[in-house]
Design an enzyme around this catalytic site. Structure first.
Site, PDB file in Angstrom:
ATOM      1  N   CYS A 257       0.802  -1.231   0.000  1.00 34.13           N
ATOM      2  CA  CYS A 257       0.000   0.000   0.000  1.00 34.13           C
ATOM      3  C   CYS A 257       0.832   1.277   0.000  1.00 34.13           C
ATOM      4  O   CYS A 257       0.716   2.091  -0.916  1.00 34.13           O
ATOM      5  CB  CYS A 257      -0.938   0.008   1.198  1.00 34.13           C
ATOM      6  SG  CYS A 257      -2.151  -1.304   1.086  1.00 34.13           S
TER       7      CYS A 257
HETATM    8  C1  UDX Z   1      -0.443   0.564   5.639  1.00 31.56           C
HETATM    9  C2  UDX Z   1      -1.221   1.549   6.505  1.00 31.56           C
HETATM   10  O1  UDX Z   1      -0.638   1.566   7.824  1.00 31.56           O
HETATM   11  C3  UDX Z   1      -2.696   1.147   6.568  1.00 31.56           C
HETATM   12  O2  UDX Z   1      -3.434   2.116   7.294  1.00 31.56           O
HETATM   13  C4  UDX Z   1      -3.242   1.062   5.133  1.00 31.56           C
HETATM   14  O3  UDX Z   1      -4.594   0.643   5.142  1.00 31.56           O
HETATM   15  C5  UDX Z   1      -2.408   0.090   4.321  1.00 31.56           C
HETATM   16  O4  UDX Z   1      -1.034   0.494   4.353  1.00 31.56           O
HETATM   17  P1  UDX Z   1       0.558  -1.884   5.965  1.00 31.56           P
HETATM   18  O5  UDX Z   1       0.867  -1.900   4.508  1.00 31.56           O
HETATM   19  O6  UDX Z   1      -0.004  -3.116   6.565  1.00 31.56           O
HETATM   20  O7  UDX Z   1      -0.471  -0.702   6.307  1.00 31.56           O
HETATM   21  O8  UDX Z   1       1.937  -1.535   6.692  1.00 31.56           O
HETATM   22  P2  UDX Z   1       2.400  -0.580   7.872  1.00 31.56           P
HETATM   23  O9  UDX Z   1       2.171  -1.217   9.176  1.00 31.56           O
HETATM   24  O10 UDX Z   1       1.869   0.790   7.684  1.00 31.56           O
HETATM   25  O11 UDX Z   1       3.971  -0.555   7.609  1.00 31.56           O
HETATM   26  C6  UDX Z   1       4.467  -0.104   6.353  1.00 31.56           C
HETATM   27  C7  UDX Z   1       5.959  -0.183   6.301  1.00 31.56           C
HETATM   28  O12 UDX Z   1       6.534   0.794   7.148  1.00 31.56           O
HETATM   29  C8  UDX Z   1       6.577  -1.524   6.723  1.00 31.56           C
HETATM   30  O13 UDX Z   1       7.586  -1.858   5.794  1.00 31.56           O
HETATM   31  C9  UDX Z   1       7.160  -1.252   8.077  1.00 31.56           C
HETATM   32  O14 UDX Z   1       8.284  -2.057   8.361  1.00 31.56           O
HETATM   33  C10 UDX Z   1       7.559   0.216   7.931  1.00 31.56           C
HETATM   34  N1  UDX Z   1       7.617   0.945   9.206  1.00 31.56           N
HETATM   35  C11 UDX Z   1       6.473   1.118   9.946  1.00 31.56           C
HETATM   36  C12 UDX Z   1       8.821   1.496   9.628  1.00 31.56           C
HETATM   37  O15 UDX Z   1       9.855   1.366   8.968  1.00 31.56           O
HETATM   38  N2  UDX Z   1       8.830   2.212  10.794  1.00 31.56           N
HETATM   39  C13 UDX Z   1       7.707   2.408  11.554  1.00 31.56           C
HETATM   40  O16 UDX Z   1       7.814   3.075  12.593  1.00 31.56           O
HETATM   41  C14 UDX Z   1       6.501   1.837  11.112  1.00 31.56           C
END
Ligand code: UDX
Length: 434
Positions: A257
């Site tokens: 996403c």
């Molecule tokens: C995301 C949005 O959070 C969600 O609201 C939307 O509906 C779909 O996209 P998701 O794809 O499941 O959800 O992943 P998310 O938990 O947001 O993490 C995204 C990426 O960011 C991951 O690669 C994660 O490792 C990274 N991340 C997240 C970080 O590097 N640091 C953080 O503090 C949080």
């Protein structure tokens, strides 16, 4: 996810899709992808007969509410590909052509502003011969589910966003959610289609911005004696205006996403004659961040040719088997290109990794096997089980105990004192007093 949650609350749900493989699995109550607790929910919904699937779009004729939840991938240039949205809108239109009861179509897919009004609505109208607001209802209703927490997020959303130009449709959808969530009903944002659509992009772009921001500060911290991003993130996260979430520095953000939506927002901005410099640099900062692990590896090992590198973590984040836009993919590709021999392990994503890397890397049965004989180990995904690898495991098993902690899961003092050459994201050099 949404379907099984609706079924769990007693609604009769029919899932319509063209992916026969996924439909076959769901019929056998097998989740077509990994998501915690999904199997349990699916078994319950399918065996009780309240959730059925079909590839016959005319089945939609019986429905009261239709949720469009098809994928919206990006084209080569980063702009949104609305093929599935168009096909689905046409199919919905055809399915409601001869119906006489009120039917509401709800766009859950992430779509660029204007899509519900200028793409979905005219196609349903053309195929059904009906008029939105009279013959059928149309709402935009973006969802914010996170992989790995999707069932929880579906059951306990932070908010519900309803975009519509039709008060009857918006009210009907709000009532549906009121009944669904009961005392846990979250705040509702009732607005235009375009606001609902743009809000979803803004949400993901802001999350990506927070991560790229903290990674930028991590890169500054790494060059600053005695600095450590973990303390800085904790300190700024305590400011209520900033908040502690999404301030974890690492090898960058990925997944199905954030990357696609942030790119689509940039492309959409161009169509309204705006150049979103900030969002563009959020993307480039992320692409550069991925190379951070390689730089650290080269700094310690010199040439990577012939070196054995253990990769711990392949999924884009813990709790999922999804490797779409995962930091592991460009990293491993580059390691292979530089002649390294890669051993990889992930608690959930090994099958997906095999489809991508085939025989170009070796796959380990567990984390300890992955680090056996390695010249360097890179933590790419912060799975809990990697936190349990003790310093002595690295020392006894690796050829030389070089660990690149790309997600800051290890206690720097403990692992360094034990003799591990630890290179951690956002950790500056230790300065001695003059
Ligand atoms: C995301 C949005 O959070 C969600 O609201 C939307 O509906 C779909 O996209 P998701 O794809 O499941 O959800 O992943 P998310 O938990 O947001 O993490 C995204 C990426 O960011 C991951 O690669 C994660 O490792 C990274 N991340 C997240 C970080 O590097 N640091 C953080 O503090 C949080």
């Amino acid at each position: 996810m949404t379907a099984v949650c609706f079924a769990r609350k007693g609604h009769e749900v029919v899932g319509i899709d063209t992916d026969l493989d996924a439909l076959g699995k769901i019929q056998k109550a097998e989740p077509p992808f990994f998501e915690p607790r999904l199997k349990e929910y699916l078994v319950e919904a399918v065996t009780e007969g309240i959730f059925a699937v079909t590839d016959d779009a005319s089945a939609n004729a019986r429905s009261e509410l239709t949720f469009m939840a098809v994928g919206t991938p990006v084209c080569e240039d980063g702009s949104i590909d609305l093929t599935h949205i168009r096909n689905t809108a046409e199919a919905i239109g055809r399915s409601i052509r001869d119906t006489t009861h009120y039917q509401l179509t709800v766009v859950k897919s992430t779509v660029t502003p204007g899509t519900a009004r200028t793409v979905v609505r005219p196609l349903i109208e053309r195929e059904s011969g009906k008029t939105a607001g009279m013959g059928f209802g149309l709402c935009s209703n973006p969802e914010f589910l996170r992989e790995g927490n999707a069932l929880h997020d579906a059951e306990f959303p932070d908010r519900i966003v309803i975009g519509s130009e039709d008060a009857v449709a918006a009210k009907k959808l709000e009532s549906f959610y009121e009944e669904l969530h009961g005392e846990h009903m979250p705040p509702v944002v009732r607005t235009t289609h375009e606001n609902a659509e743009l809000l979803k992009y803004a949400n993901n772009a802001f999350l990506a911005t927070k991560i790229s921001f903290i990674n930028t500060i991590a890169n500054i911290a790494e060059r600053t004696p005695n600095a450590d991003i973990q303390t800085i993130a904790r300190g700024i996260g305590l400011d209520e205006r900033i908040g502690p979430e999404f301030l974890k520095a690492g090898l960058g953000w990925g997944g199905p996403c954030l990357p696609k939506d942030v790119k689509a927002l940039v492309e959409f901005s161009k169509t309204v004659n705006y150049n979103p410099e900030l969002i563009k640099s959020v993307i480039t900062t992320n692409e550069e961040q991925n190379g951070r692990a390689l730089q650290a590896a080269r700094k310690v090992l010199g040439s990577l040719k012939g070196k054995r590198i253990g990769i711990l973590g392949l999924a884009f984040k813990p709790g999922t088997d999804d490797m779409r836009e995962a930091a592991s993919v460009p990293l491993i590709q580059e390691l292979i290109r530089e002649g390294a021999s890669v051993a990889a392990y992930d608690p959930a994503a090994l099958d997906n990794a095999r489809k991508i890397f085939r025989n170009d890397i070796s796959y380990s049965r567990d984390s300890l096997e992955c680090i056996d004989g390695a010249d360097c180990c890179i933590i790419v995904t912060d799975w809990d089980e990697f936190k349990a690898i003790a310093p002595k495991d690295f020392i006894e098993r690796m050829r030389c105990p070089v660990v690149i902690d790309g997600r800051r899961i290890y206690d720097v003092d403990r692992y360094s004192k034990a003799g591990i050459r630890l290179s951690a994201i956002g950790l500056g050099p230790v300065a001695r007093s003059p």
